[in-house]
Design an enzyme around this catalytic site. Structure first.
Site, PDB file in Angstrom:
ATOM      1  N   ASP A 153       0.819  -1.213   0.000  1.00 28.92           N
ATOM      2  CA  ASP A 153       0.000   0.000   0.000  1.00 28.92           C
ATOM      3  C   ASP A 153       0.853   1.264   0.000  1.00 28.92           C
ATOM      4  O   ASP A 153       0.369   2.347   0.339  1.00 28.92           O
ATOM      5  CB  ASP A 153      -0.911   0.016   1.235  1.00 28.92           C
ATOM      6  CG  ASP A 153      -2.223  -0.719   0.999  1.00 28.92           C
ATOM      7  OD1 ASP A 153      -2.431  -1.210  -0.122  1.00 28.92           O
ATOM      8  OD2 ASP A 153      -3.028  -0.813   1.944  1.00 28.92           O
ATOM      9  N   ASP A 189       4.016  -8.825   9.595  1.00 28.05           N
ATOM     10  CA  ASP A 189       4.309  -7.437   9.284  1.00 28.05           C
ATOM     11  C   ASP A 189       5.677  -7.353   8.639  1.00 28.05           C
ATOM     12  O   ASP A 189       6.484  -8.282   8.727  1.00 28.05           O
ATOM     13  CB  ASP A 189       4.260  -6.587  10.555  1.00 28.05           C
ATOM     14  CG  ASP A 189       2.834  -6.314  11.012  1.00 28.05           C
ATOM     15  OD1 ASP A 189       1.895  -6.594  10.228  1.00 28.05           O
ATOM     16  OD2 ASP A 189       2.645  -5.826  12.143  1.00 28.05           O
ATOM     17  N   ASP A 220       8.435  -5.950   9.296  1.00 22.71           N
ATOM     18  CA  ASP A 220       9.661  -6.019  10.086  1.00 22.71           C
ATOM     19  C   ASP A 220       9.823  -7.358  10.805  1.00 22.71           C
ATOM     20  O   ASP A 220      10.709  -7.498  11.638  1.00 22.71           O
ATOM     21  CB  ASP A 220       9.694  -4.887  11.112  1.00 22.71           C
ATOM     22  CG  ASP A 220       8.482  -4.901  12.031  1.00 22.71           C
ATOM     23  OD1 ASP A 220       7.363  -5.009  11.506  1.00 22.71           O
ATOM     24  OD2 ASP A 220       8.647  -4.800  13.259  1.00 22.71           O
ATOM     25  N   ASP A 264      -6.950  -6.899  14.171  1.00 22.19           N
ATOM     26  CA  ASP A 264      -6.523  -8.235  14.574  1.00 22.19           C
ATOM     27  C   ASP A 264      -7.291  -8.727  15.800  1.00 22.19           C
ATOM     28  O   ASP A 264      -7.769  -9.859  15.839  1.00 22.19           O
ATOM     29  CB  ASP A 264      -5.014  -8.251  14.846  1.00 22.19           C
ATOM     30  CG  ASP A 264      -4.547  -7.017  15.614  1.00 22.19           C
ATOM     31  OD1 ASP A 264      -5.408  -6.304  16.190  1.00 22.19           O
ATOM     32  OD2 ASP A 264      -3.331  -6.761  15.645  1.00 22.19           O
TER      33      ASP A 264
END
Length: 572
Positions: A148, A207, A209, A329
């Site tokens: 995105d 994610d 990272d 989540d």
């Protein structure tokens, strides 16, 4: 008035003197004295201020007791699980995936790996590289990069990285949207709509990272394969990049990162600064105690949004991803739990990641998590009460322990009791804070937080002071979420520094530093530091207790954070 002497009239003479100085002295004599002012203050204090402060104290102490009981119960369950060996593979069926020549790769279920990204320039290579290093048949896995990004240069870099891995035989797909509707939830929902994604039985989410080890799927997927009631397997976060374990896969493909092969200390983040050390302590407690206790007792905990594997049918039955809060989540986890799905926390499976090392990034992250959780509590309370698919005890656990105590009470009592009621009480002698409320309970809570990580005990004083500072922002975020005002749906992506963590900036000649002092100043913390300093000074001079010791320290903590000297300072 006229005076008469022997019947004669004398010229009128005023009795009251008319000179200005006498008028001044007359008014001064009518002005309330300091003693009178003090008497008025005492009456106002005893009749109006003391009852309000006493009520606030009683409520705060009651919330402290509630929080202590919850923390003690979770700690007891966590210790029981540890010492009794009540591991997930003992509670649920787990067998390694075995394939023979006849079955081939068909013994492995189809898995979708989703990596949502937003301008992740510093970390995109490592996250993609780690996912491409999974020990899983390439024809039974799709790696989906959901980008995105609004920076076109970063988009090109991420797309190029995906093309390079695809040329090496990895089944990786680069997907973009024409808008950011729903943010992360919207990206994950869109990713599930593609035809190849609908062929998958399970979906692992990371994610940008997060760098899972190559055997991550081998350790987590068997729980889902052999236990049809399990909807989610959550791994534990670790902080720092396990480069020495994932680089072997990267070097194997000669992908230009071979110089990192023996750099075990590369971008290790927990010890970057005091702020990251304190975050690690908080999150270690969250995983080792809260997640472990919820998983063992009720088969429920909040999905952490990453480093977990979902059963696709559980997501669909729960209604899919929703963007109504900033904790999509947790929203999905609660809805799936109300449908009867069970969750498993596997603490032995660890996925390394990066902690926010700048104060701005950490505050934004905490606002999103705290505000979103409180807002979800508001939206889902009625649904939890009315559902018929779960037991009354699980409803009670969700409403009382999971939401009310941990998502509301924990944030409110920390700020109100230790940063407002105790400091203000030094001005109101009619209100006395009991020793057990100001010393015994917080000390016990602090020790319970360190119960599963005793090595962190030396940092506990800093943890207390810093958590009290952050409680001001968490309290504000809690009210915003509960009453749906202001920044309730604000989504700010947590900044990742990646390689920049260990990179020393080169001096730029004839160039001004783009970082401005005013960008690091936080006026709210500075203002509160002044308030606490005045309270401590008053208690030192007039008080009969030793609260000033704690209040001075807390004032310094607020001042340090307010001046921007907490966390890593990074120039724009």
């Amino acid at each position: 008035m006229q005076l008469r002497l022997n019947g004669s009239t004398i010229i009128p003479f005023p009795i009251t003197p008319q000179w200005p100085s006498f008028h001044f002295l007359s008014r001064l004599s009518e002005t309330p004295s300091l003693t009178q002012i003090e008497a008025v203050w005492c009456r106002v204090r005893s009749k109006a201020i003391a009852p309000v402060l006493q009520l606030a104290l009683i409520m705060s102490l009651a919330m402290s007791v509630v929080l202590l009981i919850d923390i003690a119960s979770m700690g007891s369950i966590s210790l029981a699980v540890k010492f009794l060996g009540h591991r997930p593979d003992k509670r649920y069926k787990w067998e390694p995936i075995n394939s023979d020549l006849e079955q081939g790769s068909s013994a492995y279920p189809m898995v979708l790996v989703q990596i949502p990204m937003y301008n992740e320039k510093e970390v995109y290579k490592l996250s993609i590289g780690a996912a491409c290093g999974f020990s899983w048949p390439s024809d039974r896995i799709f790696i989906q990069v959901l980008d995105d990004s609004t920076d076109l240069t970063i988009k090109d870099l991420v797309q190029l990285e995906c093309q390079i891995w695809a040329s090496k035989g990895k089944n990786i797909v680069y997907e973009v949207r024409d808008n950011r509707k729903g943010y992360k939830a919207g990206a994950l929902k869109k990713g599930m709509e593609y035809s190849y994604a609908q062929k998958c039985d399970f979906v692992a989410i990371f994610d940008a990272d997060f760098q899972p080890q190559s055997d991550f799927l081998m350790k987590t997927i068997p729980f889902l394969m052999h236990n049809p009631k399990i909807g989610l397997v959550q791994a534990r976060w670790q902080f720092g990049w396990m480069v020495h374990q994932i680089v072997a896969n990267i070097v194997h493909y000669n992908h230009g990162l071979a110089d990192m092969a023996f750099r075990d200390d590369f971008a290790v983040n927990p010890n970057e600064c005091l702020m990251t050390r304190i975050q690690r302590m908080t999150l270690d407690y969250h995983f080792k105690v809260e997640q472990e206790a919820g998983s063992s007792l009720f088969g429920f905990f909040g999905f952490n949004g990453t480093a977990g594997v979902w059963r696709v049918s559980a997501i669909n039955e729960a209604g899919g991803w929703k963007d109504r809060t900033t904790v999509e989540d947790m929203d999905l986890a609660v809805r799936a739990s109300l449908k009867g799905w069970h969750f498993v926390f596997v603490g032995d499976v660890k996925v390394k990641s990066e902690l926010p090392s700048t104060l701005k990034a950490y505050r934004n992250q905490q606002h999103r998590w705290t505000c979103g959780a409180a807002n979800l509590f508001r939206k889902m309370s009625k649904e939890i009460v009315t559902t018929k698919d779960v037991s009354i005890w699980k409803k009670f656990y969700l409403l009382y322990s999971f939401f009310f105590v941990r998502k509301v009470v924990a944030h409110l009592v920390t700020f109100f009791l230790y940063c407002v009621v105790v400091p203000v009480s030094v001005f109101v002698p009619e209100v006395s804070v009991p020793v057990w409320g100001v010393a015994y309970i917080p000390t016990t809570i602090t020790l319970l937080n360190a119960i599963r990580n005793p090595r962190s005990i030396i940092f506990m004083p800093f943890w207390i002071l810093f958590e009290n500072v952050m409680s001001m922002h968490r309290m504000k975020a809690t009210f915003i979420g509960l009453f749906e005002t202001g920044r309730v749906n604000e989504w700010v992506v947590t900044e990742k520094l990646g390689e920049a963590i260990n990179t020393k900036p080169e001096p730029q000649i004839l160039e001004k530093d783009s970082f401005r002092l005013r960008d690091r100043i936080n006026l709210s913390e500075i203002g509160f530091a002044v308030f606490l300093f005045l309270c401590a000074c008053f208690d030192l001079i007039y008080g009969g207790n030793y609260y000033f010791v704690y209040i001075y320290l807390q004032s310094i903590a607020f001042l340090v954070v307010g001046l921007g000297y907490f966390g890593k300072v990074v120039a724009n």
